[in-house]
Write a protein that holds these residues in place. Structure first.
Motif, PDB file in Angstrom:
ATOM      1  N   ALA A  11      38.609  44.263  47.166  1.00  0.00           N
ATOM      2  CA  ALA A  11      38.339  42.766  47.364  1.00  0.00           C
ATOM      3  C   ALA A  11      38.610  42.095  45.960  1.00  0.00           C
ATOM      4  O   ALA A  11      38.638  42.843  44.973  1.00  0.00           O
ATOM      5  N   GLY A  12      39.007  40.831  45.989  1.00  0.00           N
ATOM      6  CA  GLY A  12      39.143  40.199  44.513  1.00  0.00           C
ATOM      7  C   GLY A  12      40.535  40.041  44.433  1.00  0.00           C
ATOM      8  O   GLY A  12      41.364  40.817  44.952  1.00  0.00           O
ATOM      9  N   PRO A  13      40.916  38.977  43.336  1.00  0.00           N
ATOM     10  CA  PRO A  13      42.342  38.762  43.193  1.00  0.00           C
ATOM     11  C   PRO A  13      42.849  39.963  42.252  1.00  0.00           C
ATOM     12  O   PRO A  13      42.173  40.619  41.400  1.00  0.00           O
ATOM     13  N   PHE A  61      51.343  42.142  31.337  1.00  0.00           N
ATOM     14  CA  PHE A  61      51.932  43.244  30.565  1.00  0.00           C
ATOM     15  C   PHE A  61      52.393  44.498  31.322  1.00  0.00           C
ATOM     16  O   PHE A  61      52.235  45.550  30.809  1.00  0.00           O
ATOM     17  N   GLY A  62      52.183  44.440  32.661  1.00  0.00           N
ATOM     18  CA  GLY A  62      52.378  45.610  33.571  1.00  0.00           C
ATOM     19  C   GLY A  62      51.009  46.389  33.639  1.00  0.00           C
ATOM     20  O   GLY A  62      51.061  47.433  34.402  1.00  0.00           O
ATOM     21  N   ILE A  63      50.051  45.629  33.066  1.00  0.00           N
ATOM     22  CA  ILE A  63      48.815  46.593  33.446  1.00  0.00           C
ATOM     23  C   ILE A  63      48.075  45.859  34.802  1.00  0.00           C
ATOM     24  O   ILE A  63      48.036  44.530  34.770  1.00  0.00           O
ATOM     25  N   PRO A  64      47.763  46.863  35.606  1.00  0.00           N
ATOM     26  CA  PRO A  64      46.842  46.162  36.746  1.00  0.00           C
ATOM     27  C   PRO A  64      45.635  45.600  36.508  1.00  0.00           C
ATOM     28  O   PRO A  64      44.872  46.316  35.758  1.00  0.00           O
ATOM     29  N   VAL A  65      45.263  44.738  36.945  1.00  0.00           N
ATOM     30  CA  VAL A  65      44.050  43.892  36.952  1.00  0.00           C
ATOM     31  C   VAL A  65      43.380  43.330  38.315  1.00  0.00           C
ATOM     32  O   VAL A  65      44.023  42.807  39.037  1.00  0.00           O
ATOM     33  N   ARG A  66      42.099  43.764  38.426  1.00  0.00           N
ATOM     34  CA  ARG A  66      41.502  43.349  39.672  1.00  0.00           C
ATOM     35  C   ARG A  66      40.292  42.428  39.073  1.00  0.00           C
ATOM     36  O   ARG A  66      39.321  43.048  38.203  1.00  0.00           O
ATOM     37  N   ILE A  67      39.912  41.440  39.521  1.00  0.00           N
ATOM     38  CA  ILE A  67      38.507  40.605  39.470  1.00  0.00           C
ATOM     39  C   ILE A  67      37.785  40.656  40.782  1.00  0.00           C
ATOM     40  O   ILE A  67      38.035  40.244  41.867  1.00  0.00           O
ATOM     41  N   ASP A  68      36.716  41.380  40.628  1.00  0.00           N
ATOM     42  CA  ASP A  68      35.655  41.479  41.784  1.00  0.00           C
ATOM     43  C   ASP A  68      34.916  40.292  41.981  1.00  0.00           C
ATOM     44  O   ASP A  68      34.498  39.898  40.980  1.00  0.00           O
ATOM     45  N   GLN A 123      44.196  50.696  33.528  1.00  0.00           N
ATOM     46  CA  GLN A 123      43.843  49.720  34.446  1.00  0.00           C
ATOM     47  C   GLN A 123      42.541  49.103  34.091  1.00  0.00           C
ATOM     48  O   GLN A 123      41.500  49.420  33.454  1.00  0.00           O
ATOM     49  N   ILE A 124      42.400  47.649  34.731  1.00  0.00           N
ATOM     50  CA  ILE A 124      41.304  46.748  34.309  1.00  0.00           C
ATOM     51  C   ILE A 124      40.364  46.322  35.571  1.00  0.00           C
ATOM     52  O   ILE A 124      41.108  45.923  36.510  1.00  0.00           O
ATOM     53  N   LEU A 125      39.207  46.519  35.639  1.00  0.00           N
ATOM     54  CA  LEU A 125      38.562  45.739  36.654  1.00  0.00           C
ATOM     55  C   LEU A 125      37.281  44.883  35.958  1.00  0.00           C
ATOM     56  O   LEU A 125      36.553  45.429  35.105  1.00  0.00           O
ATOM     57  N   LEU A 126      37.351  43.688  36.339  1.00  0.00           N
ATOM     58  CA  LEU A 126      36.127  42.802  35.906  1.00  0.00           C
ATOM     59  C   LEU A 126      35.141  42.815  37.050  1.00  0.00           C
ATOM     60  O   LEU A 126      35.502  42.233  38.308  1.00  0.00           O
ATOM     61  N   GLN A 127      34.133  43.136  36.819  1.00  0.00           N
ATOM     62  CA  GLN A 127      32.816  43.333  37.968  1.00  0.00           C
ATOM     63  C   GLN A 127      31.262  43.270  37.451  1.00  0.00           C
ATOM     64  O   GLN A 127      31.323  43.431  36.078  1.00  0.00           O
TER      65      GLN A 127
END
Length: 443
Positions: A3-5, A10-17, A67-71
């Motif tokens: 879930a989340g956008p 810079f080619g680094i996968p990011v998801r915002i939960d 990889q980055i996840l904001l949660q």
């Protein structure tokens, strides 16, 4: 990522939960207007993202794929492997420093420049200072799991070895408790609650670390049992029991002693050891089954094994049980019992196949694996592959190649395992083996 956008920077996968946005909004609740609330959420999101990008860029600098996840209450960045040397410290510091240098200090310069700003942009500047300066400084406190806490833990582990992690939790508790008292004295109730959360978090983690430390001899004891080093298994169990462990740990140690006694001096001594089992705890069904089997009570033994397979209480003793059953010619009877036992069935056959192979009972393992494959298991490709391995170990190369082909037909694609499995060494000179290998592609 679910879930989340999701996007890339810079080619680094990011998801915002979604939980991150919800909690950010809760932090800004009561801001006075929708505009102020939305500004707060936007500034916080950008600031946390820049912070995590600081970590991610250093991960990439060290050759990893971050990889980055904001949660929840913040962000999480991880790499594709462990960090060696002082690299973990550099990565930890890169996050707060990125926020300070890229957003916090520029915001201070703008604030002090005397430039006339609209009310919205003035709010953006003040919030950017608050989040990227104040929060970054707080983030550098020696409190786990903050970045400063991670740096402290890394340094303490280097100085104190295995005890460094516990020391880091103790430092975190002391600092967070002091921060909570200070914040409360200043009337900052929310900040005090926030600090108290870190006290509770580290207290729980410290208890878990101590539990793992207590379990160390038990783990080593069961490893010794797997190596058939029954003397060391006995000694490790005694170490655990000498420390007045909690009932569950004591029960596992008593069971380890019983297994070691069974392997060294027989069922009578193992039964005597079980008299020390803590009240309310019962031994593993595999162990009671082995005691019954040693006493000639085959039906009772089969019942115990069937229940244990249904409960999936496997461990280093599993090959011992499989070997004992095969040695007495009872594999077929156990198979029928497992098929008829609720909760066991095909999955139990797959486990029995694996235990027999580990015990060196390759022919019996292949027979059970064929029965499991015919019963349509959840992973038919893996079952067929294991049958091929067992047949290769007994020298039946033609049948082994046939089952390897079945594994490929059922969806087996793990070429790395195929290339490195020592069981399959006798097959590698065959053209049929090479044909199977080519069918797997680069999976």
């Amino acid at each position: 990522m679910a879930a989340g956008p999701s996007f890339r920077i810079f080619g680094i996968p990011v998801r915002i939960d979604p939980t991150f946005l919800v909690i950010a909004a809760l932090f800004g609740f009561g801001a006075g207007s929708v505009t102020v609330l939305l500004t707060w959420v936007a500034v916080l999101t950008v600031s946390v993202l820049v912070h995590e990008l600081g970590h991610a860029v250093m991960f990439r600098f060290y050759g990893q794929r971050p990889q980055i996840l904001l949660q929840g209450m913040g962000g999480l960045t991880w790499g594709s492997g462990p960090l060696t040397g002082m690299r973990d410290i550099v990565v930890s510091l890169a996050g707060p420093l990125a926020g300070i240098v890229l957003l916090g200090l520029p915001a201070i310069l703008v604030d002090r420049s005397g430039v006339e700003l609209s009310s919205t942009w003035d709010l953006v500047v003040r919030l950017a200072i608050y989040v990227n300066i104040v929060w970054s400084v707080v983030n550098l406190l020696p409190v786990l799991p903050l970045d400063g806490g991670n740096v402290t833990a890394s340094l303490l582990r280097r100085v104190m070895g295995a005890g460094g992690q516990q020391a880091a939790h103790k430092v975190s508790i002391a600092v967070a408790a002091g921060a909570a008292l200070f914040a409360y004295a200043q009337g900052q109730v929310f900040a005090a609650m926030f600090a108290a959360f870190f006290v509770a978090h580290n207290y729980g983690a410290l208890k878990q670390e101590r539990t793992l430390e207590e379990q160390g001899p038990l783990v080593e004891g069961y490893r010794a049992l797997a190596r058939k080093d029954v003397f060391r298994a006995q000694e490790q169990a005694k170490i655990v029991l000498a420390g007045a462990p909690p009932p569950q740990l004591a029960a596992a140690a008593v069971e380890l002693r019983a297994w070691a006694s069974l392997a060294s001096t027989g069922a009578a001594d193992a039964t005597a050891v079980l008299a020390d089992m803590p009240e309310g705890h019962t031994p593993n069904g595999f162990l009671t089954g082995m005691l019954a089997l040693d006493g000639g009570r085959v039906e009772e033994a089969m019942d115990g094994f069937a229940v244990a397979f249904a409960e999936e209480r496997f461990g280093p003793w599993s090959p011992i049980v499989a070997d004992a059953v095969a040695r007495r010619g009872l594999v077929g009877e156990l198979v029928e019992r497992l098929v008829a036992t609720a909760g066991a069935g095909t999955a139990a056959l797959v486990h029995l196949q694996s235990h027999l192979h580990d015990a060196g009972r390759y022919q019996e393992a292949a027979t059970v694996g064929k029965r499991a494959f015919d019963a349509r298991p959840d992973e038919p490709a893996r079952v067929a592959y294991n049958v091929a391995c067992s047949l290769a170990c007994v020298g039946d190369e033609e049948s082994a190649l046939e089952w390897l082909e079945r594994a490929a037909e059922a969806g087996f694609v793990d070429r790395t395992t195929l290339d490195n499995d020592p069981d399959l060494e006798p097959l590698r000179r065959s053209s049929r083996y090479q044909a199977v290998r080519e069918r797997l592609g680069s999976g």
